[in-house]
Design a protein around this motif. Structure first.
Motif, PDB file in Angstrom:
ATOM      1  N   PRO A 226       0.905  -1.314   0.214  1.00 21.93           N
ATOM      2  CA  PRO A 226       0.015   0.013   0.047  1.00 21.93           C
ATOM      3  C   PRO A 226       0.782   1.238   0.068  1.00 21.93           C
ATOM      4  O   PRO A 226       2.021   1.435   0.620  1.00 21.93           O
ATOM      5  CB  PRO A 226      -0.770  -0.037   1.321  1.00 21.93           C
ATOM      6  CG  PRO A 226      -0.700  -1.483   1.637  1.00 21.93           C
ATOM      7  CD  PRO A 226       0.660  -2.074   0.960  1.00 21.93           C
ATOM      8  N   SER A 227       0.434   2.443  -0.697  1.00 23.55           N
ATOM      9  CA  SER A 227       1.030   3.509  -0.625  1.00 23.55           C
ATOM     10  C   SER A 227       0.272   4.398   0.057  1.00 23.55           C
ATOM     11  O   SER A 227      -0.792   5.026  -0.226  1.00 23.55           O
ATOM     12  CB  SER A 227       1.380   3.940  -2.163  1.00 23.55           C
ATOM     13  OG  SER A 227       1.594   5.434  -2.192  1.00 23.55           O
ATOM     14  N   ALA A 228       0.828   4.833   1.020  1.00 22.41           N
ATOM     15  CA  ALA A 228       0.052   5.987   2.014  1.00 22.41           C
ATOM     16  C   ALA A 228      -0.246   7.274   1.180  1.00 22.41           C
ATOM     17  O   ALA A 228      -1.461   7.814   1.400  1.00 22.41           O
ATOM     18  CB  ALA A 228       0.889   6.283   3.212  1.00 22.41           C
ATOM     19  N   ALA A 229       0.693   7.910   0.347  1.00 19.63           N
ATOM     20  CA  ALA A 229       0.322   8.946  -0.273  1.00 19.63           C
ATOM     21  C   ALA A 229      -0.840   8.783  -1.311  1.00 19.63           C
ATOM     22  O   ALA A 229      -1.643   9.550  -1.373  1.00 19.63           O
ATOM     23  CB  ALA A 229       1.812   9.404  -0.945  1.00 19.63           C
ATOM     24  N   ARG A 230      -0.702   7.552  -1.829  1.00 13.66           N
ATOM     25  CA  ARG A 230      -1.735   7.198  -2.945  1.00 13.66           C
ATOM     26  C   ARG A 230      -3.404   7.175  -2.087  1.00 13.66           C
ATOM     27  O   ARG A 230      -4.125   7.751  -2.701  1.00 13.66           O
ATOM     28  CB  ARG A 230      -1.625   6.300  -3.677  1.00 13.66           C
ATOM     29  CG  ARG A 230      -2.447   5.964  -4.878  1.00 13.66           C
ATOM     30  CD  ARG A 230      -2.067   4.550  -5.476  1.00 13.66           C
ATOM     31  NE  ARG A 230      -2.026   3.530  -4.595  1.00 13.66           N
ATOM     32  CZ  ARG A 230      -1.314   2.501  -4.568  1.00 13.66           C
ATOM     33  NH1 ARG A 230      -0.187   2.459  -5.301  1.00 13.66           N
ATOM     34  NH2 ARG A 230      -1.331   1.396  -3.555  1.00 13.66           N
ATOM     35  N   LEU A 231      -3.246   6.661  -0.892  1.00 10.50           N
ATOM     36  CA  LEU A 231      -4.431   6.195  -0.414  1.00 10.50           C
ATOM     37  C   LEU A 231      -5.113   7.774   0.235  1.00 10.50           C
ATOM     38  O   LEU A 231      -6.225   8.086   0.362  1.00 10.50           O
ATOM     39  CB  LEU A 231      -4.149   5.370   0.758  1.00 10.50           C
ATOM     40  CG  LEU A 231      -4.060   3.878   0.254  1.00 10.50           C
ATOM     41  CD1 LEU A 231      -3.868   3.063   1.395  1.00 10.50           C
ATOM     42  CD2 LEU A 231      -5.140   3.385  -0.349  1.00 10.50           C
ATOM     43  N   ALA A 232      -4.105   8.533   0.496  1.00  6.48           N
ATOM     44  CA  ALA A 232      -4.311   9.998   1.349  1.00  6.48           C
ATOM     45  C   ALA A 232      -4.949  10.679  -0.027  1.00  6.48           C
ATOM     46  O   ALA A 232      -6.115  11.511   0.377  1.00  6.48           O
ATOM     47  CB  ALA A 232      -2.944  10.572   1.698  1.00  6.48           C
TER      48      ALA A 232
END
Length: 764
Positions: A226-232
């Motif tokens: 998972p990419s935190a920036a993308r999910l944000a």
């Protein structure tokens, strides 16, 4: 019949328009094969003008050395059935083309040409040498020019094919990073064909007929961390859209979606869209991993995502620049894909985030938003410049939009703004910008002039592209490849843009209700017994025109004399740009009864300027200022324009004139076609595009246009009263902007820019 099309990934819009152009004129009783030639291995492309230059010489081999084949470049469209070309008598020729050095449209006898043109020679021999071998073998034959009408050669009713051969005027603007595009004389034909394809829902490939590589490419993809920036980014859109449901297409792990909240969420891999089945609508659709799909499949996959979304789509792209990549390593290519998909689904909001991984530092990020605004009651910031003209334009347009407007003063503070720009340039910008520009960010920002435009772009960046800009003015009104909107006057002569609206005059705040209020506020500006009441609005020096004491005195004597002859009263209002000696020269030529109102800083409520506009029977305005002219003609009074002489050009003006001449100076090849913009011409065109140097404003053309519309006359021997209509473009402009921003209606659906009637520019 067979057509071989030379194309490449950046030509995806041209490729689709070409295929549709064949579909709309084809003979339904015949079978047409269109073979896309792109990305062949074993070619040295570095010296090619396009990414497919030599592919055409493989056609005899690709066709099995039998029968006939047509070759076309992607930058062409058919207006007549290509079967007419296919069935032409070739005589003894192996190739028909419009001349023996132009092979951009060819009818080929594959059996005759296979010994000269095949996979081996196409890879090892240059295109000019292969054309020479054709000539020396006596295999060339003449083709009627109507089958290759290049740009301005298009003749309505005669041309069978239009070839957009001037690369820097191709209407679909495939590589804006490489060229500063111009208008094309046959551009509307191409645009109308693309609109037809949009309306028909046409795609070259689709969910039921994807490319042969689609399934294989998609199946090679594995789940990623998972990419935190993308999910944000996904979560931010879900909150902004107040979404109650979502769908995710990508290669993430299911548990990562838990961070997005408790809403119902569906998760699937993009290749599942190939079943073509209708899906239950959701508020927001999020997708990533699309860079792993073959580039021709991206368009129909995006259409599928937009079809499922009720409100918004967000696409996150991790840019792949490896040799095995499936799509171009180019963020602008992704923007163009989202822009095109958004145009086909105009009621949806969309966002695009492209990240380019970098070693040992944070990824580089590009963000765009487009389509319909999410808010039904947009918040608008009006960034107010200290210059009167820019201020009037901004307020006039912002208030005409009809939404809640917050005024933000951009004060004259060079040091504060310089430091803010420097911090932004090195990536150390703070959360806000000078002038109390801080979150919560607005939906729309209206600004005119260079400095307010800089501030607006800084806000846009801080809002992560959620705020849309409406920029005006010669130096401020450049939006580049974004969904922002530029407003420029036609006589500015700046390069065109798909997101640019051209007007005759800039917007202003003069309206009937304001004039009525001004009459009550200043009821006795003139004596009641003298008419006509003549008001002269005096401008002054600018980079292009000069108002010295001699010119000012001569004009004052002339206007005073004409006012006296008419039996009227004269009032003269100077501006911030009026030189002191010019003002004194004017005052010296006036009669005692005339009013002289020097410019001085004043609040809007105390400035009698609009009171004089309301009281006047005749207005005279110096011709160097489009803002003053715009306010004068908006009053619905007889307006006389007094042109000012040209100023002696300073060094910057002389340099700008040279740069503009180089940018406009085309070079031609031996066939008479314009060479692509390159070298010095490209460098100068880019300087003009970025507003570093600007063309001279064509004020004479502006004056002629207003005279032709009957709302102004040139100052002559006498002042007369006539009854012109008030010239208003501001309301039309606001209507156009509202349509382009696609404000959602009460049901949450956006307004279609093509469906909303746009009134023509008119007087009255």
């Amino acid at each position: 019949m067979r057509i071989f099309l030379g194309t490449e990934a950046v030509q995806f819009r041209a490729e689709r328009a070409f295929v549709w152009s064949v579909e709309r004129v084809r003979d339904p009783s015949r079978t047409y094969e269109i073979h896309l030639m792109k990305d062949f291995a074993g070619f040295e492309r570095r010296l090619w003008l396009t990414g497919f230059t030599n592919y055409r010489f493989m056609i005899p081999e690709l066709a099995g050395g039998r029968g006939r084949a047509i070759y076309n470049d992607a930058d062409q469209i058919y207006l007549r059935d290509p079967a007419e070309l296919f069935d032409l008598d070739m005589g003894d020729a192996g190739v028909l083309s419009i001349n023996d050095r132009d092979t951009s449209v060819m009818l080929i006898d594959c059996a005759k040409m296979i010994d000269l043109w095949n996979g081996t020679t196409a890879r090892k021999v240059g295109n000019r040498e292969l054309e020479k071998r054709m000539r020396e073998a006596g295999l060339w034959g003449d083709l009627d020019n109507s089958w290759n009408a290049r740009d301005a050669e298009y003749v309505p009713g005669e041309s069978g094919l239009v070839h957009y051969t001037t690369i820097h005027s191709q209407p679909w603007r495939p590589t804006p990073q490489d060229f500063v595009y111009r208008a094309n004389p046959a551009g509307e034909i191409w645009s109308s064909i693309e609109r037809e394809a949009d309306a028909a829902g046409f795609q070259v490939f689709g969910p039921r007929h994807p490319t042969p590589d689609f399934a294989a490419r998609a199946s090679q993809r594995r789940f990623e961390s998972p990419s935190a920036a993308r999910l944000a980014d996904f979560k931010r859109l879900i909150e902004d859209a107040e979404a109650g449901s979502m769908a995710y297409y990508g290669y993430d792990r299911p548990e990562s979606l838990a961070t997005l909240g408790d809403m119902p969420a569906r998760m699937a891999r993009p290749e599942s869209l190939a079943d073509g089945a209708a899906r239950e609508p959701v508020d927001v659709v999020a997708a990533d991993g699309l860079a792993q799909l073959p580039d021709p499949d991206v368009a129909w996959v995006l259409d599928s995502l937009f079809a499922q979304a009720r409100r918004a789509v967000i696409v996150a792209v991790a840019m792949d620049d490896s040799a095995q990549r499936a799509t171009p390593a180019d963020p602008l290519w992704w923007y163009q894909q989202l822009e095109a998909a958004g145009r086909r689904a105009p009621t949806r909001h969309w966002r695009l985030v492209v990240r380019k991984p970098r070693l040992a530092c944070a990824p580089k990020v590009w963000r765009w938003s487009g389509g319909a605004l999410l808010s039904t009651t947009p918040r608008v910031w009006a960034l107010l410049h200290y210059k009167t003209g820019h201020r009037s334009q901004t307020l006039g347009l912002a208030e005409a939009l009809g939404w809640r407007v917050e005024r933000k003063e951009i004060v004259r503070a060079p040091l504060r703004h310089g430091l803010a720009m420097a911090r932004d340039a090195v990536g150390l910008g703070g959360p806000g910008w000078p002038g109390d520009l801080k979150a919560p960010w607005p939906d729309v920002i209206v600004a005119s002039g260079w400095l307010p435009a800089v501030a607006a772009r800084a806000v846009r960046k801080r809002s992560r592209a959620a705020s849309r800009l409406v920029l005006m003015g010669r130096r401020g009104g450049r939006v580049g490849e974004t969904q922002d909107i530029a407003v420029v006057c036609r006589h500015f002569r700046v390069p065109p843009s798909p997101r640019q609206i051209e007007t005759i005059l800039p917007p202003n705040k003069v309206a009937a209700n304001q004039l009525a209020a001004a009459r009550e506020r200043w009821p006795e500006l003139f004596p009641a017994d003298r008419t006509p009441r003549v008001v002269w609005l005096v401008g002054g020096d600018n980079a292009q025109h000069a108002l010295d004491a001699t010119t000012a005195g001569a004009l004052a004597a002339r206007i005073q004399s004409q006012t006296t002859a008419a039996g009227g009263a004269l009032a003269v209002l100077t501006s911030r740009r009026t030189r002191g000696e010019a003002a004194e020269a004017i005052r010296a030529r006036l009669d005692e009864a005339a009013q002289f109102v020097p410019w001085q800083p004043a609040g809007e409520d105390e400035n009698p300027y609009i009171g004089y506009l309301a009281a006047a029977d005749i207005l005279v305005v110096t011709g160097e200022s489009e803002s003053m002219i715009a306010e004068a003609v908006a009053a619905g009074k007889p307006v006389y324009i007094a042109p000012l002489p040209d100023a002696r050009p300073n060094l910057r003006r002389r340099v700008a004139d040279w740069v503009v001449r180089q940018a406009e100076r085309d070079r031609f090849n031996a066939r008479g076609s314009r060479r692509p913009q390159e070298g010095l011409q490209y460098a100068c065109a880019r300087l003009v595009d970025r507003r570093v140097f600007l063309p001279r404003r064509d004020m004479a053309a502006l004056h002629e246009s207003l005279v032709a519309h009957g709302v102004a006359r040139m100052l002559d021997d006498a002042l007369e009263c006539w009854r012109p209509s008030a010239w208003h473009e501001t309301e039309w402009l606001a209507q156009r902007i509202r349509a382009m921003l696609r404000i959602p209606d009460a049901t949450g659906q956006g307004v279609d820019v093509e469906a909303e009637p746009i009134a023509a520019i008119h007087a009255g």
